[in-house]
Write a protein that holds these residues in place. Sequence first.
Motif, short mmCIF file in Angstrom:
data_model
loop_
_atom_site.label_atom_id
_atom_site.label_comp_id
_atom_site.label_asym_id
_atom_site.label_seq_id
_atom_site.Cartn_x
_atom_site.Cartn_y
_atom_site.Cartn_z
N TYR A 118 9.90 -4.29 5.40
CA TYR A 118 9.06 -4.04 6.84
C TYR A 118 8.80 -3.11 7.50
CZ TYR A 118 13.28 -7.47 6.89
OH TYR A 118 13.57 -8.94 7.50
N ALA A 119 7.80 -2.71 8.84
CA ALA A 119 7.60 -1.68 8.61
C ALA A 119 6.71 -1.12 10.30
CB ALA A 119 6.11 -1.95 8.11
N GLN A 160 9.59 5.97 -5.09
CA GLN A 160 8.21 7.21 -4.68
C GLN A 160 7.38 7.23 -4.03
OE1 GLN A 160 6.29 7.64 -9.11
NE2 GLN A 160 7.42 5.65 -9.94
N ASP A 161 7.71 8.42 -3.08
CA ASP A 161 6.54 8.56 -1.39
C ASP A 161 5.03 8.16 -1.25
OD1 ASP A 161 9.38 9.32 -0.25
OD2 ASP A 161 8.84 11.72 -0.71
N GLY A 162 4.66 8.69 -3.05
CA GLY A 162 2.74 8.37 -3.19
C GLY A 162 2.57 9.29 -2.35
N ALA A 163 1.65 8.94 -1.26
CA ALA A 163 0.27 10.15 -1.09
C ALA A 163 1.39 10.03 0.35
CB ALA A 163 -0.99 10.03 -0.43
N GLN A 164 1.46 9.74 1.66
CA GLN A 164 2.38 9.51 2.21
C GLN A 164 1.04 9.73 3.65
OE1 GLN A 164 5.64 12.00 2.42
NE2 GLN A 164 7.24 10.18 2.58
N ASP A 165 -0.17 9.55 3.37
CA ASP A 165 -1.69 9.46 4.19
C ASP A 165 -2.22 8.97 4.52
OD1 ASP A 165 -2.35 8.96 1.87
OD2 ASP A 165 -3.61 11.30 1.37
N SER A 166 -1.80 7.56 4.53
CA SER A 166 -2.44 6.18 4.89
C SER A 166 -1.41 5.41 5.30
CB SER A 166 -3.47 5.74 3.80
OG SER A 166 -2.83 5.40 2.47
N ASP A 167 -1.88 4.18 5.53
CA ASP A 167 -0.92 3.23 5.94
C ASP A 167 -0.95 1.92 4.65
OD1 ASP A 167 -1.68 3.40 8.66
OD2 ASP A 167 -2.96 2.21 8.85
N PHE A 168 -1.13 2.63 3.51
CA PHE A 168 -0.88 1.94 1.98
C PHE A 168 0.00 2.38 1.88
CE2 PHE A 168 -5.53 1.20 3.07
CZ PHE A 168 -5.11 -0.02 2.48
N ILE A 169 0.61 1.69 0.75
CA ILE A 169 1.91 1.82 -0.32
C ILE A 169 1.60 1.28 -1.48
CG2 ILE A 169 3.29 2.94 1.13
CD1 ILE A 169 5.40 0.19 1.19
N TYR A 170 2.57 2.00 -2.27
CA TYR A 170 2.84 0.87 -3.34
C TYR A 170 4.25 -0.28 -3.86
CZ TYR A 170 -2.39 2.07 -5.77
OH TYR A 170 -2.83 2.27 -6.29
N VAL A 171 4.32 -0.81 -3.53
CA VAL A 171 5.41 -1.57 -4.33
C VAL A 171 5.87 -2.56 -5.09
CG1 VAL A 171 6.12 -1.91 -1.36
CG2 VAL A 171 5.18 -3.68 -3.19
N GLU A 172 6.58 -3.05 -5.32
CA GLU A 172 6.93 -3.83 -6.95
C GLU A 172 7.46 -5.13 -6.15
OE1 GLU A 172 10.74 -2.27 -8.34
OE2 GLU A 172 9.85 0.32 -8.61
N VAL A 188 2.03 -3.07 -6.92
CA VAL A 188 1.09 -4.56 -5.91
C VAL A 188 0.75 -2.62 -4.64
CG1 VAL A 188 1.12 -5.35 -3.79
CG2 VAL A 188 1.94 -6.15 -6.16
N LYS A 189 -0.47 -2.85 -4.86
CA LYS A 189 -0.79 -2.12 -3.40
C LYS A 189 -0.52 -2.71 -1.84
CE LYS A 189 -4.13 1.41 -2.13
NZ LYS A 189 -5.62 2.53 -2.47
N LEU A 190 0.31 -2.70 -0.70
CA LEU A 190 0.00 -3.31 0.52
C LEU A 190 -0.35 -2.31 1.08
CD1 LEU A 190 1.14 -5.44 1.56
CD2 LEU A 190 3.35 -3.87 1.54
N ASN A 191 -1.35 -2.76 2.61
CA ASN A 191 -1.40 -2.34 3.59
C ASN A 191 -0.15 -2.28 4.94
OD1 ASN A 191 -2.13 -2.05 6.33
ND2 ASN A 191 -4.38 -2.14 5.40
N THR A 192 0.67 -1.64 5.74
CA THR A 192 1.82 -2.27 6.04
C THR A 192 1.19 -2.15 7.43
OG1 THR A 192 1.46 0.44 6.33
CG2 THR A 192 3.17 -0.28 4.17
N VAL A 193 0.30 -2.03 7.79
CA VAL A 193 -0.23 -2.31 8.67
C VAL A 193 -0.77 -3.98 8.79
CG1 VAL A 193 -1.67 -1.77 11.05
CG2 VAL A 193 -0.75 -0.16 10.18
N THR A 194 -1.36 -4.45 8.17
CA THR A 194 -1.86 -6.21 7.90
C THR A 194 -1.13 -6.71 7.18
OG1 THR A 194 -3.28 -4.87 6.23
CG2 THR A 194 -3.91 -5.06 8.37
N GLY A 195 -0.42 -5.76 6.63
CA GLY A 195 0.82 -7.32 5.41
C GLY A 195 -0.46 -7.62 4.50
N ARG A 196 -1.50 -7.17 3.74
CA ARG A 196 -2.42 -7.72 3.11
C ARG A 196 -2.30 -6.24 1.69
NH1 ARG A 196 -5.07 -11.93 5.53
NH2 ARG A 196 -5.25 -11.76 7.40
N ILE A 197 -2.64 -6.79 0.90
CA ILE A 197 -2.71 -7.01 -0.71
C ILE A 197 -3.78 -6.63 -0.57
CG2 ILE A 197 -2.33 -7.37 -2.88
CD1 ILE A 197 0.15 -9.39 -3.24
#
Length: 668
Positions: A118-119, A160-172, A188-197
């Motif tokens: 969830y985001a 891992q935190d990642g860059a923490q400078d956008s709405d994207f994260i990597y998930v397993e 998988v690179k994921l947009n946490t606002v739209t939920g899209r890969i």
Amino acid sequence: MRLHHLLRATALAGAILCGQSLAAAAAKPPIADFFNNPEFSDAVLSPSGKYLAVRLGGKDKRDMLGVVDLETNAVKVVGNFSDADIGRYAWVNDKRLVFNATDKDLAQGDMRYAPGLYAINRDGTGFRQLAMRDGKPFITSGNPNLQRELLPWHTYLLDQDGAQDSDFIYVEDNSYSGPGQLNHIDLVKLNTVTGRIAGVTERPGDSKYWLLDAQGEPRLTIASDKGTSSMYYRDPATKAWRKLGDYDSYTGRGADFRPLAFGPDGTLYVVAWRGGDTSAVYTYDINSGKLSDKPLVKLDGYDFHGKLIMNQDKLVGVKHLTDAMGTTWIDPAMKAMQEKVDTILPNTVNLLTLPKRPESPWVLVTAYADIWPKRMMLYNSQTQKMTLIGESHPRISPNDMAQTTLVHYQARDGLTIPAWLTLPRGGSKNQPMVVLVHGGPYVRGSSWGWDPQVQFLASRGYAVLQPEYRGSTGFGNKHFVAGWKQWGLKMQDDIADGTRWAIAQGYADSKRICIAGASYGGYATLMGLVNDPDLYKCGVEWAGVTDINLMYDGSWNFTSDMPDGYKQFGMPQLVGDQVKDAEQLKATSPLQQAARIKQPLLMAYGTADMRVPLPHGTKFYKAVKQTNPNVEWIEYDEEGHGWKLPKNRIDWWGKVEQFLNKNIGSPQ
């Protein structure tokens, strides 16, 4: 809700911070004070350091996710479930968080392995379900615009935190063929606002581990195939993978380094041996394939275990484990800050955690000691003031706890064995003793800090010895390799030699010693009673292996999560080969030697255990009861490999206390 209300619920008395009266309480601390779930476990600063994410909970309440505005001290609950607790959580950026679900009220037998994802924004807006929980394919929100297909149940947060400078994260995205049988991990690179890969990273093989660089992009992966692990580096320009080396997945033999982290400038930091016995931190030149001549960090007598601390521009410090966790600061300002914090909190190890891009004076402090359970605080680098956030076990008084010391003794073949010795308060000589054997076995057993099991036993008047027998990791390659194929043999001798050392030093009463442990520690407990009946008056084992062949073969009606690869490629090298070492495995089988155990024994198993399934216990109990009437059996229906539920931990340790008091609690 304000921060001071949160603190009021978890605050220490002022005397705790400043030093308490030395008057010891007459009553023993209740069992529940040791084995209830921690009342406070963690907190995470946002990338700017202006906000603090915390898990909020209480007795008979579900854990919620809260965000503290550190400028105003206002606390807002932003995440909660009616039927679950907040599990892991992390900052996506300074505005947004991700989290999953767990259930602290369920043991392994009732758990579902789909935590969801969830985001939400830090102000409680912008909620989005990203992945299925418990197989449910759609979010239930009442808003048809938010109902869309979710990521599969086997989607997990990357550690891992990642860059923490956008709405994207990597998930397993984990691919399984059965319990414990991990095929590979897709990133998988994921947009946490739209939920899209936004994309799936191409992998060069069956990846089991990924490492992001300082910009938050996948730069290295480790793939496994038939017991061999291969390290691959991804060129940032061409996106092509290049192999850096191979090593044995279970023994570690092969390429002499392991990846650790990427620096802001792209430098790859690795852990390597370079012909020495202990590992250290080096830099690795990707182009030449060479390690730096000198180590960046080398710990005397210990393999490196820890993490690098970096800001946006450079490496500022190294967090590492020796006897305890500690930090070596490279940055002079951080070194000075550490000294200031240590002056304020002189009796604890104090670990500082920095925000990624600090725009505020706040630094997170985690403080602990052998007699002090973990506390978390905020340090203001401008005012130099400390604010308590919460503590894990607030009912535990350090004045009731016992001190733990790292000791060393010689095994009969001359190998030096580290061990942790805890002596009950008020007594140091000829105490009844519990020899507590760690599981694994090829892990490090313990480190200096507050341990509920150890401190509970000490509070009841028992000395505790925890040997880091051969095969334990973290103390050099020689110590690790010396334990291969030594189950029930030299590993067992190390434990017995430590027990006799404690007697010779006058710490333990030779007539009042009990051996105890879980998993491999349970195996060692049973073999200790077999091999050294003169040494141990009784045994306590839970979730213990009772036969090595049972680990290989299992039982048709019980599921095991032991990875097939470990049974095929790891166990024959580390534990014993079923064919080549058949006689050894028979001679070192507690199940085969059950008739030799005459001492009182307390056993417990979880019905839902998939690591050491129930037949290990039931087969052994049936065998030992034929010749030993002093065996007690406990079975926890819902539990797995160890006790997750506080009620079962409290029940178990109450029974352990009664058993020990009966058998070694008073001079014979």
